[in-house]
Scaffold this motif. Sequence first.
Motif, PDB file in Angstrom:
ATOM      1  N   GLN A 168      -3.878  -1.274   1.772  1.00 21.06           N
ATOM      2  CA  GLN A 168      -3.208  -0.257   0.764  1.00 21.06           C
ATOM      3  C   GLN A 168      -3.986  -0.294  -0.421  1.00 21.06           C
ATOM      4  O   GLN A 168      -3.933   0.935  -0.982  1.00 21.06           O
ATOM      5  N   GLY A 216      -3.982   2.783  -2.973  1.00 21.02           N
ATOM      6  CA  GLY A 216      -2.335   2.620  -3.420  1.00 21.02           C
ATOM      7  C   GLY A 216      -1.840   1.481  -4.203  1.00 21.02           C
ATOM      8  O   GLY A 216      -2.774   0.630  -4.221  1.00 21.02           O
ATOM      9  N   PRO A 270      -5.911   1.969  -8.609  1.00 19.01           N
ATOM     10  CA  PRO A 270      -4.690   1.050  -7.957  1.00 19.01           C
ATOM     11  C   PRO A 270      -4.474   0.075  -8.794  1.00 19.01           C
ATOM     12  O   PRO A 270      -5.149  -0.858  -9.351  1.00 19.01           O
ATOM     13  N   ARG A 301       3.900   0.220  -2.884  1.00 17.35           N
ATOM     14  CA  ARG A 301       4.448  -0.324  -1.532  1.00 17.35           C
ATOM     15  C   ARG A 301       4.693  -1.720  -1.685  1.00 17.35           C
ATOM     16  O   ARG A 301       4.107  -2.350  -2.246  1.00 17.35           O
TER      17      ARG A 301
END
Length: 603
Positions: free
Chosen positions: A30, A35, A170, A196
């Motif tokens: 991720q 992200g 990120p 997430r």
Amino acid sequence: MDQASSALHTLRHVFGYSAFRGEQAAIVDQVVQGGDALVLMPTGGGKSLCYQIPSLIREGCGIVVSPLIALMQDQVQALRQLGVRAAFLNSSLEAGEAAAVERAFIGDELDLLYVAPERLMTGRFQNLLDNARIGLFAIDEAHCVSQWGHDFRPEYIQLSVLHERFPNIPRIALTATADAATRQEIIERLALHDARVFVSSFDRPNIRYSVVEKDNPRKQLLRFIRANHEGDAGIVYCLSRKKVEETAAWLKSEGIRALPYHAGLDASTRESHQTQFVRGEGIVMTATVAFGMGIDKPDVRFVAHLDLPKSLEAYYQETGRAGRDGLPSNAWMAYGLQDLVLQREMIEQSQAPDEVKRVERRKLDALLGYCEAPACRRQVLLRYFGEDSTPCGNCDMCLTPPETWDASTAAQQALSTIYRSGQRYGAGHLVDILLGRATAKVTERGHQQLSTFGIGKSVSETQWSTLLRQLVAQGMVGINEHGGLLLQDSCRPVLRGEAVFTARKVRESAPSSATTVRKQIEFESDEARALWAALRQCRRRLAEEQNVPAYIIFGDATLQQMLEKRPMSLEAMYELSGVGDRKLDAYGMAFLEVLQDHARRYG
């Protein structure tokens, strides 16, 4: 090489592990892909790898926001041993040293840079960020952002600026403890709405949880250490600075290598004691909660509480400092009703808003529920964090289930005494009335005239104290701001004889089977014991040469594999968990010589 292969390659060759654990691989993926992530993972679960590996894979330097100097120094030392270009910026550096780190950062010469939140928010550091390549932002101990958390730090609230100034970089926020309200506040405060969320199991199966009722707690602690952890490293938490120093001095007088640690000690003493604890073996640190967060010592074999912590989050965080290496460890606590009274007084006397006080009361009630749990403690602890589990078989309640008795009559007597004495006296005075003790306080208030005076002589003093705690835990009895007990509406059915009250029988001390853990190393022979000593001596020598803690060379878990598998070549040693390329080159031959020499001697 694709990202997944690159992550595994880095894990194996830099850190020495052949496979990711749990959701580590998904978290790394991720962040590597750009992200955001919010990671809730227990202490010892491998949180650091979740940002260290993406920092090595992504272009630019990973910025790690960390609240404590000790954590930065430990992690940077460990990373440099692995060949990672890591550094920190904090107040411990001289001006010239800090300037050299800044130049390396701007010059794209660092993979990871650790920085305190206060420094991160300065104009100087913000300018540095504008002139450097940044791979990611990692916000460690993210629960510090929450006013509902147990370790709130105002500086953390400002970290939302990272999203505003660097929207394309990120961010990964990490914590070991956060209930639902704290998680939501982390998301709000850090603007992680699109992140997430990864929630790992909070279970630490290698830790054995035990609670004993206070009865000369110092001697109880000494018995616990002598029975289970002679020569082991451990932490003993106390509420006050005075108690920390007195407990450390007493343990020392009893032959335990104990040191005190609290915020009232001068900085050089704190630093010296912390260094001795981290680098030494078998030292017991007696401390307030000022000690511990970010202490990266994997071989702490026990955490003991001589006073009640503030909440289950705090308790979980503090006990989580035991057994980070996954080997068997203990979380032991002694508590009594007076602890609960003291914590309630601290809440009521604080300057916090009423809403905060309400939350703190609820948290304290949950902690009391854990202490008075009639069954598996791990189930109570995990349920608090929203996780269901089956009985663990590895806590005092599972190993030695408590006996119960029909305490309906005794409960009626206790409730009646609370009512007839005016609902404003503490447990000690109430027990005196029930046992028929004509103390000065009892006679001064005329309580020897009460119909309940002496009515409870058939029940022991300790059992009365336990019963009163259980009435509080079940919400039938409350505690006022002065520590006095008062009736709650829910007690009416018991008081009227319309409901049965079943109570736990008092357990004077935890049975040895409830606290004894399997020794981390069980030697099959004198030969194995000799090899273990030789491996540890080799590690100690290398650590002294490098001026680093012994566990940074190799942890106990890696030495244990050497003991079990007896590798006779560098290729075989490379198969052990925790042996990466750099450590194999630096230390492999030294340990191989120990193993080969031992084989010749005992072959």
